[in-house]
Scaffold this active site. Sequence first.
Site, PDB file in Angstrom:
ATOM      1  N   SER A 233       0.829  -1.193   0.000  1.00 21.97           N
ATOM      2  CA  SER A 233       0.000   0.000   0.000  1.00 21.97           C
ATOM      3  C   SER A 233       0.864   1.242   0.000  1.00 21.97           C
ATOM      4  CB  SER A 233      -0.901   0.019   1.237  1.00 21.97           C
ATOM      5  OG  SER A 233      -2.033  -0.779   0.997  1.00 21.97           O
ATOM      6  N   CYS A 394      -6.325   8.325  26.216  1.00 18.23           N
ATOM      7  CA  CYS A 394      -5.374   8.055  27.289  1.00 18.23           C
ATOM      8  C   CYS A 394      -4.215   7.230  26.749  1.00 18.23           C
ATOM      9  CB  CYS A 394      -6.074   7.328  28.420  1.00 18.23           C
ATOM     10  SG  CYS A 394      -7.470   8.257  29.028  1.00 18.23           S
TER      11      CYS A 394
HETATM   12  C1  LIG Z   1      -5.902  -3.151   0.716  1.00 23.91           C
HETATM   13  C2  LIG Z   1      -6.149  -3.789  -0.576  1.00 23.91           C
HETATM   14  C3  LIG Z   1      -6.532  -3.019  -1.669  1.00 23.91           C
HETATM   15  C4  LIG Z   1      -6.660  -1.522  -1.637  1.00 23.91           C
HETATM   16  O1  LIG Z   1      -5.455  -0.919  -1.291  1.00 23.91           O
HETATM   17  P1  LIG Z   1      -5.303   0.671  -1.398  1.00 23.91           P
HETATM   18  O2  LIG Z   1      -3.955   0.914  -0.790  1.00 23.91           O
HETATM   19  O3  LIG Z   1      -6.394   1.276  -0.608  1.00 23.91           O
HETATM   20  O4  LIG Z   1      -5.369   1.019  -2.832  1.00 23.91           O
HETATM   21  C5  LIG Z   1      -6.801  -3.669  -2.851  1.00 23.91           C
HETATM   22  N1  LIG Z   1      -6.701  -5.011  -2.955  1.00 23.91           N
HETATM   23  C6  LIG Z   1      -6.329  -5.789  -1.912  1.00 23.91           C
HETATM   24  C7  LIG Z   1      -6.256  -7.242  -2.083  1.00 23.91           C
HETATM   25  C8  LIG Z   1      -6.040  -5.206  -0.691  1.00 23.91           C
HETATM   26  O5  LIG Z   1      -5.678  -5.974   0.335  1.00 23.91           O
END
Ligand SMILES: *Cc1c(COP(=O)(O)O)cnc(C)c1O
Length: 484
Positions: A233, A394
Amino acid sequence: MSAAVSALEQLPAPVPDGSATGLWSTTVRRVPGDLEVGGCSVSKLAAQFGTPLYILDEADARARAAAWVSAMREAFAELAGADVYYACKAFASVGVARWMLEEGLHLDTCSEGELRIALAAGARGEQLGLHGNNKSAAEIELALDHEVAHLVVDSLAEVEMVAAAAARRGQVAAVVVRVTSGIHAGGHDFIATAHEDQKFGLSLAGGAAWEAIGRISANPWLRLVGLHSHIGSQIVATDAFVAAARAILDLRARVAGELGTVIPEIDLGGGYGVRYTGADPIPPSPRDFAAVLAAEVARHSAQSGIPAPRVSVEPGRSIIAPAGMTLYTVGTIKDVHVDATRTRTYVSVDGGMSDNIRPALYGADYTAALVDRAPTAPGESGYSRVCRVVGKHCESGDIVVRAVALPEDIHAGDLLVTPATGAYGRVMASHYNILPSPGVIAVRDGRARWLIHRETVADLFALDADYPAADSPAADSPAIAADN
Ligand SMILES: *Cc1c(COP(=O)(O)O)cnc(C)c1O
């Protein structure tokens, strides 16, 4: 101001410039004494809807979604076409799912809740995907009930589970194999998912992916429609996606050679990066990503002689993060000596890690601005105040913005916004310290409406089996009209 203060700490949030590459959603404008988004005054939104509040810029989200669709359609027009699945996990509500369907996207889900949101938005089965590394029997049944376009299988055990469910129903299930390609990328180790030592996918190197493909091909109740890769990501390097595409295309070519099956689709996942602060690079556009992916698919197909596959991508963050912002009210302010020469101002707001866990979870950086005052650049009007914006929880890790320069005269009651919080905020919200989750509004053309209502403490107590019903506080949400 001490030279020990880093450049980032002196960086105010950039001025909104209406561009898709800025930090702010495209309709954000600075007007005298206020910010506007979607044609609405942010100060008035605070007065009407209360804070903390998530605000989604509908036109911006739709435009980013549509940009993915047109980029992919154009880049793959001469090949076998393309689909864009919006990753519902980034932000899920029926309203937003509808926007995505209206803009021509499909929807990716990974739980019963996300599936039901997609269905409530009007998605047909062929517009849906189901992910997840530990799908329940009920989730698999629900996906089969609606004949989703594909179930992405994530383990050998799941291949058997889906096959058994399909056989019992006398229905052939369309499945995609999630392949761990060994290529990984992304801003943080916890969000890099295609390296070997983690929970997702079937290993290419270790042979599990090949084993899954063999079992699926041999099972009359399963139809292998695709190979899937998701490499992480918040990725801004196109070469990481190209490398993953190549690994998946090589595997597809091997399947064609050894098993005689041409797998019709590949899915290259999500993970396309966005800007959270002015220090972040401008990420490639959907058009940039689509172009390099299409070039690799075309090259591979010409070289292998195997017809090009249809290609899917699954962007979440890059569609919805920049469309969102969070609106808070400033409370207590405290100057803290960091060392002999430096002072940092701790600015507390009325939310925190319960509405945005990303700084605590990943060390993610954000920026902030005051609604009614433009940032003061160092040297412009004195110098700007080095601030850390923190929540009301907290926990000392309850940070909203690690470092940002805010106006010298910041005070309690100021309205503060953090841009680019549309993704992985509300969906990761917690009730830590029994704080109700903020609501989400959509703004567009001067109108605002709830997408998800604000929770009240009464909502939270409703599920506490021992909370005396008679003592439950009245709902303290302000009375809100559907539109303003
Ligand atoms: C998290 C995820 C996405 C989306 O990721 P982004 O970073 O929000 O674009 C797409 N496909 C799979 C399999 C994911 O785990």
